[in-house]
Write a protein that holds these residues in place. Structure first.
Motif, short mmCIF file in Angstrom:
data_model
loop_
_atom_site.label_atom_id
_atom_site.label_comp_id
_atom_site.label_asym_id
_atom_site.label_seq_id
_atom_site.Cartn_x
_atom_site.Cartn_y
_atom_site.Cartn_z
N LEU A 43 0.84 -1.20 0.00
CA LEU A 43 0.00 0.00 0.00
C LEU A 43 0.88 1.25 0.00
CD1 LEU A 43 -2.70 1.49 0.24
CD2 LEU A 43 -2.56 1.15 2.73
N LYS A 44 1.90 1.27 0.82
CA LYS A 44 2.81 2.41 0.87
C LYS A 44 3.45 2.64 -0.50
CE LYS A 44 7.02 4.12 3.10
NZ LYS A 44 7.72 4.30 1.83
N GLU A 45 3.86 1.56 -1.14
CA GLU A 45 4.48 1.67 -2.46
C GLU A 45 3.48 2.25 -3.47
OE1 GLU A 45 6.08 -1.57 -5.65
OE2 GLU A 45 6.92 -1.71 -3.62
N TYR A 46 2.23 1.82 -3.36
CA TYR A 46 1.19 2.32 -4.27
C TYR A 46 0.99 3.82 -4.08
CZ TYR A 46 -3.17 2.41 -6.93
OH TYR A 46 -4.14 2.68 -7.87
N ILE A 47 0.91 4.26 -2.84
CA ILE A 47 0.71 5.68 -2.55
C ILE A 47 1.90 6.50 -3.05
CG2 ILE A 47 0.52 7.38 -0.68
CD1 ILE A 47 -1.09 5.25 0.87
N ASP A 48 3.09 5.99 -2.85
CA ASP A 48 4.31 6.72 -3.23
C ASP A 48 4.46 6.86 -4.75
OD1 ASP A 48 5.05 7.10 -0.61
OD2 ASP A 48 6.43 5.40 -0.54
N TYR A 49 4.06 5.81 -5.48
CA TYR A 49 4.39 5.79 -6.91
C TYR A 49 3.18 5.85 -7.84
CZ TYR A 49 8.99 4.46 -5.18
OH TYR A 49 10.19 4.45 -4.52
N GLN A 50 1.98 5.57 -7.34
CA GLN A 50 0.81 5.54 -8.23
C GLN A 50 -0.18 6.67 -7.97
OE1 GLN A 50 0.58 3.25 -10.70
NE2 GLN A 50 2.54 2.38 -10.06
N LEU A 51 -0.19 7.19 -6.75
CA LEU A 51 -1.19 8.20 -6.38
C LEU A 51 -0.57 9.59 -6.49
CD1 LEU A 51 -4.14 8.18 -5.34
CD2 LEU A 51 -3.21 8.44 -3.03
N GLN A 52 -1.03 10.36 -7.46
CA GLN A 52 -0.53 11.72 -7.65
C GLN A 52 -1.46 12.67 -6.88
OE1 GLN A 52 2.44 11.88 -9.13
NE2 GLN A 52 2.29 9.66 -9.44
N ASP A 53 -1.96 13.70 -7.53
CA ASP A 53 -2.93 14.58 -6.87
C ASP A 53 -4.33 14.01 -7.06
OD1 ASP A 53 -1.05 16.37 -5.93
OD2 ASP A 53 -1.08 17.56 -7.77
N GLU A 54 -4.52 12.79 -6.55
CA GLU A 54 -5.78 12.07 -6.77
C GLU A 54 -6.30 11.54 -5.44
OE1 GLU A 54 -4.97 10.03 -11.06
OE2 GLU A 54 -3.59 9.54 -9.43
N LYS A 55 -7.50 11.00 -5.48
CA LYS A 55 -8.14 10.49 -4.27
C LYS A 55 -8.21 8.96 -4.32
CE LYS A 55 -11.10 14.59 -3.93
NZ LYS A 55 -10.19 15.36 -3.10
N LEU A 56 -7.99 8.36 -3.17
CA LEU A 56 -7.94 6.90 -3.06
C LEU A 56 -8.93 6.43 -2.00
CD1 LEU A 56 -6.66 4.00 -3.25
CD2 LEU A 56 -4.90 4.84 -1.65
N VAL A 57 -9.72 5.40 -2.32
CA VAL A 57 -10.59 4.73 -1.35
C VAL A 57 -9.97 3.36 -1.05
CG1 VAL A 57 -12.88 3.76 -0.91
CG2 VAL A 57 -12.65 5.92 -2.16
N ILE A 58 -9.85 3.05 0.23
CA ILE A 58 -9.30 1.75 0.66
C ILE A 58 -10.39 1.00 1.40
CG2 ILE A 58 -7.55 0.57 2.03
CD1 ILE A 58 -5.81 3.10 1.79
N PHE A 59 -10.69 -0.22 0.93
CA PHE A 59 -11.69 -1.07 1.59
C PHE A 59 -11.01 -2.22 2.32
CE2 PHE A 59 -14.00 -5.04 1.73
CZ PHE A 59 -15.15 -4.68 2.42
N SER A 60 -11.47 -2.48 3.54
CA SER A 60 -11.12 -3.71 4.26
C SER A 60 -12.35 -4.20 5.00
CB SER A 60 -9.97 -3.48 5.25
OG SER A 60 -9.74 -4.66 6.01
N ARG A 61 -12.46 -5.51 5.12
CA ARG A 61 -13.56 -6.09 5.91
C ARG A 61 -13.44 -5.73 7.38
NH1 ARG A 61 -13.91 -11.58 6.67
NH2 ARG A 61 -15.94 -11.14 7.56
N PHE A 62 -12.21 -5.44 7.81
CA PHE A 62 -11.95 -5.35 9.24
C PHE A 62 -11.65 -3.91 9.67
CE2 PHE A 62 -10.35 -9.47 7.71
CZ PHE A 62 -11.34 -10.28 8.27
N LYS A 63 -12.46 -3.44 10.60
CA LYS A 63 -12.27 -2.10 11.14
C LYS A 63 -10.90 -1.97 11.81
CE LYS A 63 -15.96 -0.75 13.06
NZ LYS A 63 -17.04 -0.59 14.06
N MET A 64 -10.46 -3.05 12.49
CA MET A 64 -9.16 -3.00 13.16
C MET A 64 -8.04 -2.84 12.14
SD MET A 64 -9.25 -2.92 16.38
CE MET A 64 -7.52 -3.29 16.66
#
Length: 300
Positions: free
Chosen positions: A166-187
């Protein structure tokens, strides 16, 4: 609702998702607005639902029947547009699959959970059908948790191969854009939020996980939508319906729901009329783990 409907000259139901997972949801809608259409619940099940008993009064739906007849009944009581009819108003979807192997420490924790869960699992021949289902779901949940983060199962262990991706994705794929992250687990999302805030203190992070009041939920959505530049929204299944996040054009499945209906609904939060950019859906898949198993089932 049924009492109110009886007092009205006409009754209507407005829904973007009249059926999410099974036909009984259709029955529930028409039971309110037109109770005579299908009769009682037993009549509807006998006509259209295939099910088996799984211990006493519990039933499991295994399929459906007489669907052409059901469609014929519904055609005079239903107005709607299928997604392909409005596809020209929607942006393209780009699906990506980030497959990776767990690092040695994370793999060791996963293997330990597999061994513990199956070695200590009760003899299924002694369980009722309902108990077998519960046992299977418990094992699957433990496995999904440990793939997300080791400390969800082992509090004294830290580190997550998936978070590193995820960190790698944010660093290299996410520019001035918005990202939604889904997980089944609140924790999982709690830890993700903590780790992201530590790494990116200026990165705006919002969440809709079921803990928020309706006012907080709406404020988080508005703040995420109106924020300029890179930002992140964290959601659980609490954010799968009645939520417009089309200002985002990135969606990551950190883990997967067990329902294809929920999967479609989650994608629909960002892939909506009003989206201006191609929507990038990224599935994080830890190889040779429960991730791969659940993803293969969802893909069918």
């Amino acid at each position: 609702a049924r009492r109110i409907a009886k007092l009205c000259l006409r009754s209507y139901a407005l829904s973007a998702t009249p059926m999410l997972n099974n036909l009984m949801e259709i029955y529930g809608v028409f039971r309110v607005i037109n109770p005579e259409l299908f009769g009682n619940v037993s009549d509807f099940k006998n006509a259209f639902v295939k099910s088996i008993k799984i211990g006493g009064r519990f039933e499991k739906i295994i399929g459906y029947k007489n669907i052409p007849q059901l469609k014929e009944i519904l055609k005079d009581h239903f107005i709607g547009h299928q997604k392909h009819e409005v596809s020209h108003q929607l942006p393209p979807i780009i699906r990506k699959f980030t497959e990776f192997e767990l690092d040695p420490d994370h793999q060791s924790s996963y293997d330990e959970v597999v061994s513990e869960q199956f070695d200590n699992s009760p003899d299924e021949s002694t369980l009722s059908p309902k108990e077998r289902i519960i046992n299977h779901l418990t094992i699957l949940t433990y496995l999904q948790r440990v793939v997300d983060y080791q400390q969800l199962i082992f509090p004294d262990r830290s580190g997550s191969t998936k978070f590193n991706m995820l960190k790698e994705y944010i660093d290299y794929q996410l520019q001035d854009e918005k990202l939604v992250i889904f997980s089944r687990f609140k924790m999982s999302l709690n830890i993700i939020e903590f780790d992201l805030r530590s790494l990116y203190p200026k990165l705006p992070i919002f969440r809709i996980t079921g803990d928020e009041s309706q006012i907080q939920r709406e404020q988080n959505r508005i703040s995420f939508t109106e924020n300029k530049g890179r930002s992140i929204m964290l959601i659980t299944t609490a954010g799968t319906m009645a939520l417009n996040l089309q200002s985002a054009n990135h969606l990551i499945f950190y883990s997967y729901p067990w329902s294809s209906g929920f999967l479609i609904q989650i994608i629909g939060r960002v892939h909506r009329i009003g989206s201006l950019l191609p929507v990038i859906i990224n599935f994080f898949i830890a190889k040779d783990t429960i991730d791969q198993h659940v993803f293969e089932i969802m893909s069918k």
